[in-house]
Design a protein around this motif. Structure first.
Motif, PDB file in Angstrom:
ATOM      1  N   THR A  12       0.820  -1.219   0.000  1.00 43.45           N
ATOM      2  CA  THR A  12       0.000   0.000   0.000  1.00 43.45           C
ATOM      3  C   THR A  12       0.850   1.263   0.000  1.00 43.45           C
ATOM      4  O   THR A  12       0.359   2.326  -0.339  1.00 43.45           O
ATOM      5  CB  THR A  12      -0.927   0.043   1.232  1.00 43.45           C
ATOM      6  OG1 THR A  12      -0.133  -0.159   2.388  1.00 43.45           O
ATOM      7  CG2 THR A  12      -2.004  -1.016   1.139  1.00 43.45           C
ATOM      8  N   ALA A  13       2.126   1.133   0.361  1.00 42.31           N
ATOM      9  CA  ALA A  13       2.989   2.312   0.389  1.00 42.31           C
ATOM     10  C   ALA A  13       3.294   2.761  -1.032  1.00 42.31           C
ATOM     11  O   ALA A  13       3.369   1.948  -1.944  1.00 42.31           O
ATOM     12  CB  ALA A  13       4.293   1.994   1.120  1.00 42.31           C
ATOM     13  N   LYS A  14       3.451   4.084  -1.194  1.00 41.91           N
ATOM     14  CA  LYS A  14       3.778   4.601  -2.526  1.00 41.91           C
ATOM     15  C   LYS A  14       5.193   4.144  -2.905  1.00 41.91           C
ATOM     16  O   LYS A  14       5.452   3.749  -4.023  1.00 41.91           O
ATOM     17  CB  LYS A  14       3.705   6.137  -2.505  1.00 41.91           C
ATOM     18  CG  LYS A  14       3.887   6.758  -3.875  1.00 41.91           C
ATOM     19  CD  LYS A  14       3.644   8.264  -3.837  1.00 41.91           C
ATOM     20  CE  LYS A  14       4.885   8.985  -3.334  1.00 41.91           C
ATOM     21  NZ  LYS A  14       4.653  10.422  -3.141  1.00 41.91           N
ATOM     22  N   ARG A  15       6.072   4.193  -1.918  1.00 44.02           N
ATOM     23  CA  ARG A  15       7.461   3.817  -2.169  1.00 44.02           C
ATOM     24  C   ARG A  15       8.068   3.345  -0.857  1.00 44.02           C
ATOM     25  O   ARG A  15       7.760   3.908   0.191  1.00 44.02           O
ATOM     26  CB  ARG A  15       8.236   5.036  -2.679  1.00 44.02           C
ATOM     27  CG  ARG A  15       9.540   4.715  -3.362  1.00 44.02           C
ATOM     28  CD  ARG A  15       9.982   5.905  -4.210  1.00 44.02           C
ATOM     29  NE  ARG A  15      10.434   7.022  -3.376  1.00 44.02           N
ATOM     30  CZ  ARG A  15      11.696   7.169  -2.956  1.00 44.02           C
ATOM     31  NH1 ARG A  15      12.613   6.299  -3.281  1.00 44.02           N
ATOM     32  NH2 ARG A  15      12.028   8.205  -2.213  1.00 44.02           N
ATOM     33  N   ILE A  16       8.884   2.305  -0.931  1.00 42.49           N
ATOM     34  CA  ILE A  16       9.587   1.850   0.273  1.00 42.49           C
ATOM     35  C   ILE A  16      11.055   2.221   0.122  1.00 42.49           C
ATOM     36  O   ILE A  16      11.704   1.828  -0.845  1.00 42.49           O
ATOM     37  CB  ILE A  16       9.459   0.326   0.460  1.00 42.49           C
ATOM     38  CG1 ILE A  16       7.992  -0.100   0.422  1.00 42.49           C
ATOM     39  CG2 ILE A  16      10.100  -0.109   1.775  1.00 42.49           C
ATOM     40  CD1 ILE A  16       7.804  -1.609   0.393  1.00 42.49           C
ATOM     41  N   VAL A  17      11.559   3.021   1.061  1.00 46.09           N
ATOM     42  CA  VAL A  17      12.974   3.392   1.044  1.00 46.09           C
ATOM     43  C   VAL A  17      13.727   2.413   1.932  1.00 46.09           C
ATOM     44  O   VAL A  17      13.389   2.240   3.103  1.00 46.09           O
ATOM     45  CB  VAL A  17      13.173   4.834   1.557  1.00 46.09           C
ATOM     46  CG1 VAL A  17      14.649   5.165   1.680  1.00 46.09           C
ATOM     47  CG2 VAL A  17      12.486   5.822   0.630  1.00 46.09           C
ATOM     48  N   GLN A  18      14.724   1.741   1.357  1.00 43.66           N
ATOM     49  CA  GLN A  18      15.484   0.755   2.124  1.00 43.66           C
ATOM     50  C   GLN A  18      16.813   1.344   2.590  1.00 43.66           C
ATOM     51  O   GLN A  18      17.520   1.951   1.794  1.00 43.66           O
ATOM     52  CB  GLN A  18      15.798  -0.443   1.238  1.00 43.66           C
ATOM     53  CG  GLN A  18      14.626  -1.356   1.016  1.00 43.66           C
ATOM     54  CD  GLN A  18      15.098  -2.639   0.369  1.00 43.66           C
ATOM     55  OE1 GLN A  18      15.757  -3.443   0.995  1.00 43.66           O
ATOM     56  NE2 GLN A  18      14.765  -2.804  -0.893  1.00 43.66           N
ATOM     57  N   VAL A  19      17.135   1.141   3.840  1.00 45.41           N
ATOM     58  CA  VAL A  19      18.411   1.647   4.373  1.00 45.41           C
ATOM     59  C   VAL A  19      19.121   0.520   5.117  1.00 45.41           C
ATOM     60  O   VAL A  19      18.529  -0.531   5.371  1.00 45.41           O
ATOM     61  CB  VAL A  19      18.183   2.836   5.328  1.00 45.41           C
ATOM     62  CG1 VAL A  19      17.648   4.032   4.572  1.00 45.41           C
ATOM     63  CG2 VAL A  19      17.235   2.449   6.441  1.00 45.41           C
ATOM     64  N   ASP A  20      20.394   0.748   5.460  1.00 46.86           N
ATOM     65  CA  ASP A  20      21.189  -0.279   6.136  1.00 46.86           C
ATOM     66  C   ASP A  20      20.700  -0.534   7.554  1.00 46.86           C
ATOM     67  O   ASP A  20      20.706  -1.661   8.030  1.00 46.86           O
ATOM     68  CB  ASP A  20      22.660   0.164   6.222  1.00 46.86           C
ATOM     69  CG  ASP A  20      23.404  -0.140   4.937  1.00 46.86           C
ATOM     70  OD1 ASP A  20      22.805  -0.825   4.085  1.00 46.86           O
ATOM     71  OD2 ASP A  20      24.548   0.312   4.785  1.00 46.86           O
ATOM     72  N   ASN A  21      20.333   0.537   8.239  1.00 46.20           N
ATOM     73  CA  ASN A  21      20.049   0.452   9.662  1.00 46.20           C
ATOM     74  C   ASN A  21      18.785   1.255   9.922  1.00 46.20           C
ATOM     75  O   ASN A  21      18.572   2.295   9.308  1.00 46.20           O
ATOM     76  CB  ASN A  21      21.258   1.068  10.402  1.00 46.20           C
ATOM     77  CG  ASN A  21      21.181   0.879  11.885  1.00 46.20           C
ATOM     78  OD1 ASN A  21      20.239   1.356  12.526  1.00 46.20           O
ATOM     79  ND2 ASN A  21      22.148   0.201  12.445  1.00 46.20           N
ATOM     80  N   GLN A  22      17.935   0.774  10.832  1.00 51.01           N
ATOM     81  CA  GLN A  22      16.666   1.477  11.071  1.00 51.01           C
ATOM     82  C   GLN A  22      16.882   2.941  11.476  1.00 51.01           C
ATOM     83  O   GLN A  22      16.054   3.808  11.190  1.00 51.01           O
ATOM     84  CB  GLN A  22      15.827   0.750  12.120  1.00 51.01           C
ATOM     85  CG  GLN A  22      16.574   0.235  13.344  1.00 51.01           C
ATOM     86  CD  GLN A  22      16.799   1.258  14.427  1.00 51.01           C
ATOM     87  OE1 GLN A  22      16.041   2.211  14.548  1.00 51.01           O
ATOM     88  NE2 GLN A  22      17.833   1.062  15.221  1.00 51.01           N
ATOM     89  N   LEU A  23      18.054   3.224  12.096  1.00 51.51           N
ATOM     90  CA  LEU A  23      18.312   4.592  12.534  1.00 51.51           C
ATOM     91  C   LEU A  23      18.478   5.541  11.340  1.00 51.51           C
ATOM     92  O   LEU A  23      18.170   6.734  11.433  1.00 51.51           O
ATOM     93  CB  LEU A  23      19.568   4.610  13.407  1.00 51.51           C
ATOM     94  CG  LEU A  23      19.763   5.805  14.323  1.00 51.51           C
ATOM     95  CD1 LEU A  23      18.524   6.064  15.150  1.00 51.51           C
ATOM     96  CD2 LEU A  23      20.964   5.550  15.226  1.00 51.51           C
ATOM     97  N   ASP A  24      18.939   4.990  10.215  1.00 52.22           N
ATOM     98  CA  ASP A  24      19.064   5.802   9.001  1.00 52.22           C
ATOM     99  C   ASP A  24      17.689   6.320   8.571  1.00 52.22           C
ATOM    100  O   ASP A  24      17.590   7.339   7.890  1.00 52.22           O
ATOM    101  CB  ASP A  24      19.690   4.983   7.865  1.00 52.22           C
ATOM    102  CG  ASP A  24      21.105   4.535   8.198  1.00 52.22           C
ATOM    103  OD1 ASP A  24      21.755   5.221   9.006  1.00 52.22           O
ATOM    104  OD2 ASP A  24      21.553   3.493   7.691  1.00 52.22           O
TER     105      ASP A  24
END
Lengths: 318, 437
Positions: free
Chosen positions: A210-222
């Motif tokens: 349902t999300a328009k876009r998923i941004v993937q990062v190395d660490n959740q803090l990013d």
């Protein structure tokens, strides 16, 4: 400890049921499951396990040293893999250089109880992707235990063994205060959402579509960095890590609702059943002598949203 | 018209007039063409010395300053509250110098040049980067891991936006330098050709005159021949010496400097990756891979014990191309790099095998300047490389400095000699023509 009868009224909240079971569970000898009470959460967990087609074999707690524990003791050092980037769980305080957090408290407790001396414990930072290789490696660079918010799920159970669960986690969504989103679906649908790559949160988002876009990062803090910079609208992560994020930024909040309730445990090699039993004993003791609750109150509770501060929501029913 | 032309070619005075006109045109053309070709080369040589080489070096300096700022920012971050003033000062100095170099380069670059676009990009991104670093610093002071996440984000911006833009700028400027070198060194075929044609025409006219009049010498025509010969000789000498000086400035200055710039950037990239690994605190293995990639680009992946000359990579290449005077500094840099590599490996063992993050960090950076760390060994490496760069830059300036003046003098001389030759030829033929009256 005070005992309570389980209400059967449909209005009985999940929280209340869990709380009751937790209190019952904690009262039982060595922290073993009472076996008679089935709560909604237990049912859900059982359902999940059934769906996944795997179920951990419970190892009864034991205070006696088996062959693997003896081997570790003769080696003189217990190496525990931890995180040093998850605020209030396992993080290095840059000003003191010390590791601190809920997982670090537990790791130190395991070290103290098993080795009899905190100095014989080495806390070794391990990257998320290296958790399983660090356990299974044989070149001497590995670790004996992983205490690093590791989810007890089928993928992991395939490769490593787990202690009894020591924390309930759910996937929660963080948004900036200015966001009008009231619940998880509001916060995600049509929005740019951030999650750590390969994390449960990412899998949940990917499955929901349902999300328009998923941004993937190395660490959740990013994700928090990107949310502060206005590059993403929301962040999905475990509620414990979300609490760590809101502890670092008072302008973000958790929205109502959650996805995918799971539990986390201490991971170790599958061929060391006696170590599993020993760690189970430590976890039971940790809960019984209120060490668990003290750590919870110190590291986690203050940063949880109102209405979900009750510790019994987080102690898994064993 | 046709009749007049026929008369001009048929009668001796007419032929003389025609020869005079042809010689005047040829000699003036020789002078003009030679002056024009030499002036074009003088301008190219001037561009090499005053624009393209300084701009190429300027671009490399921007790249290096930015990489150094990123490295220094991570050093300061790792030292947290213990950050010495010198580290903070160096970071600020790096940013200020980079900004100054960017504006200098922008002022010297035409608006339509692709280099200008890269400079604009750098101008826009630099304040964004420094803002992120300050946010990281503030969060770190509060003791929260968000600071580390910000610094990694800032460094990523540096590694994926700023440094590639600076690298592209360096490439554009180096291309312009190569082009200007080629223009300045190109052989003036047309001038030599016209010199030969003019001399042949002068000799032919003199031989014909001798046969007709039995006079051996015509002073005017002889003077014209001497002037054209002198012009041709000046052209040859100026072309050869300036070509040689320019080639030397490239061989001993510009080319080794480019190789050295590559090595210096590799050194900084390696140091940045080393620091970022500790900033990431074991949350990712990607910075160890970055270190491995940067050092492989610097000294190759082969035997690390082998002498530098037998390795492959930007440092051995810089050593190979270096003029004799810069070689000792480069060998010192190679030696310091080996020390650094050893310290890095020891720190990595401390962290990965002994699980002692703090000890590994202390072996990498420390606020105490006395102790030997990766950082001090890196600084020694960088300093030796800087020294070599200074030597090579001076070599370039010494060799290329006067060439455009030599070429310009030759151009003026050729123009004057061409005019003189034309005047002399006309005078010489005028004497003969007078005999028909």
């Amino acid at each position: 400890m005070r005992s309570r009868t389980v209400r059967t009224r449909p209005a009985a909240a999940l929280a209340l049921l869990t709380a009751a079971a937790a209190v019952l569970g904690a009262g039982a000898p060595s922290g073993a499951a009472p076996g008679t009470t089935r709560t909604a959460q237990q049912a859900q967990q059982a359902l999940q396990e059934q769906k996944d087609g795997c179920k951990p074999v419970p190892v009864p707690p034991s205070a006696t040293d088996g062959p693997s524990v003896k081997a570790i003791k003769s080696k003189g050092v217990l190496v525990i893999g931890v995180d040093q980037n998850s605020y209030h769980w396992g993080a290095r305080n840059p000003n003191t250089g010390n590791l601190e957090g809920f997982d670090i408290d537990l790791a130190k407790r395991i070290g103290r109880d098993v080795m009899g001396d905190e100095k014989k414990v080495v806390l070794k930072p391990v990257a998320t992707a290296d958790r399983i290789p660090a356990l299974t490696s044989t070149d001497g660079s590995g670790v004996d235990l992983i205490v690093r918010t590791m989810t007890i799920n089928c993928d992991n159970l395939d490769k490593v063994a787990f202690s009894q669960p020591y924390f309930n986690i759910k996937q929660r969504v963080l948004v900036p205060h200015s966001s009008k989103a009231a619940n998880v679906d509001d916060a995600i649908t049509g929005k740019t959402v951030c999650a750590a790559s390969g994390s449960v949160a990412w899998k949940v988002l990917d499955a929901k579509r349902t999300a328009k876009r998923i941004v993937q990062v190395d660490n959740q803090l990013d994700c928090l960095v990107r949310m502060q910079l206005g590059q993403v609208d929301a962040t999905m992560t475990d509620d414990e890590l979300a609490a760590g994020q809101s502890a670092q930024d008072q302008t973000v909040r958790l929205v109502d609702g959650f996805e995918q309730p799971e539990t986390i445990g201490v991971a170790m090699r599958q061929d060391r059943t006696d170590l599993t039993a020993r760690v189970n004993q430590v976890i039971s003791d940790f809960y019984r002598d209120r060490g668990w609750e003290n750590s919870f109150e110190k590291w986690v509770q203050p940063y949880l949203p109102d209405g979900s501060k009750d510790p019994s929501l987080y102690w898994p029913v064993n | 018209m046709r009749a007049r032309l026929a008369q001009a070619t048929r009668t001796p005075p007419g032929r003389l007039r025609l020869a005079g006109a042809a010689l005047a045109v040829l000699t003036v053309a020789f002078g003009g063409l030679t002056a024009w070709q030499l002036e074009a080369r003088a301008q190219a040589a001037d561009r090499v010395v005053s624009y393209s080489q300084p701009l190429s070096q300027n671009a490399a300096d921007i790249h290096r300053r930015l990489a150094d700022a990123a490295t220094t920012a991570t050093t300061g971050f790792l030292l947290a509250g213990d950050e010495p003033k010198a580290v903070r000062d160096q970071y600020e100095q790096d940013l200020a110098t980079a900004a100054e170099l960017i504006s200098q380069a922008a002022a010297r670059t035409t608006a339509t040049s692709p280099a200008q676009q890269k400079l604009t990009e750098l101008n826009q991104q630099l304040p964004v980067y420094s803002g992120l670093v300050e946010t990281a610093r503030a969060n770190d002071r509060l003791g929260i891991p968000l600071g580390g996440a910000y610094l990694r984000y800032a460094s990523e911006k540096m590694q994926t936006d700023l440094l590639p833009a600076a690298l592209e700028l360096t490439r554009i400027e180096n291309e312009a330098l190569t082009r200007d070198y080629a223009d300045a060194e190109s052989f003036p075929w047309a001038a030599y050709g016209l010199a030969a044609v003019t001399l042949a025409a002068l000799v032919w006219v003199q031989v014909t005159l001798y046969r007709r009049t039995n006079r051996v010498f015509n002073i005017g025509l002889l003077g014209a021949t001497a002037a054209v010969l002198a012009g041709g000789l000046w052209l040859g000498v100026a072309g050869l010496t300036s070509g040689d000086a320019l080639r030397r400035s490239d061989r001993e200055g510009a080319a080794p400097l480019r190789a050295l710039d590559t090595a210096r950037v590799d050194v900084l990239q390696a140091r940045l990756a080393e620091n970022l690994h500790y900033v990431a605190r074991g949350s990712t293995g990607k910075y160890l891979k970055q270190w491995d990639a940067a050092t492989a680009s610097l000294v190759g992946q082969g035997d690390q014990q082998a002498p530098m000359e037998r390795r492959t990579g930007s440092l051995p290449q810089a050593l190979d191309l270096a003029p004799g005077a810069a070689a000792p500094a480069l060998r010192e840099a190679a030696k310091q790099y080996d020390v650094w590599h050893g310290l890095h490996d020891a720190a990595r063992d401390l962290e990965l095998k002994k699980s002692d993050y703090q000890a590994a960090l202390n072996a990498t950076v420390t606020a105490n300047g006395e102790q030997q760390t990766s950082d001090t060994a890196f600084k020694a490496t960088d300093k030796a490389l800087e020294q070599a760069a200074g030597i090579e830059q001076r070599r370039f300036e010494d060799a290329a400095g006067g060439t455009h003046n030599d070429l310009r003098n030759a151009a003026v001389a050729a123009a004057l000699l061409g005019v003189a030759a034309a005047a002399a030829a006309l005078l010489g033929l005028g004497r003969r023509l007078a005999e028909y009256r």
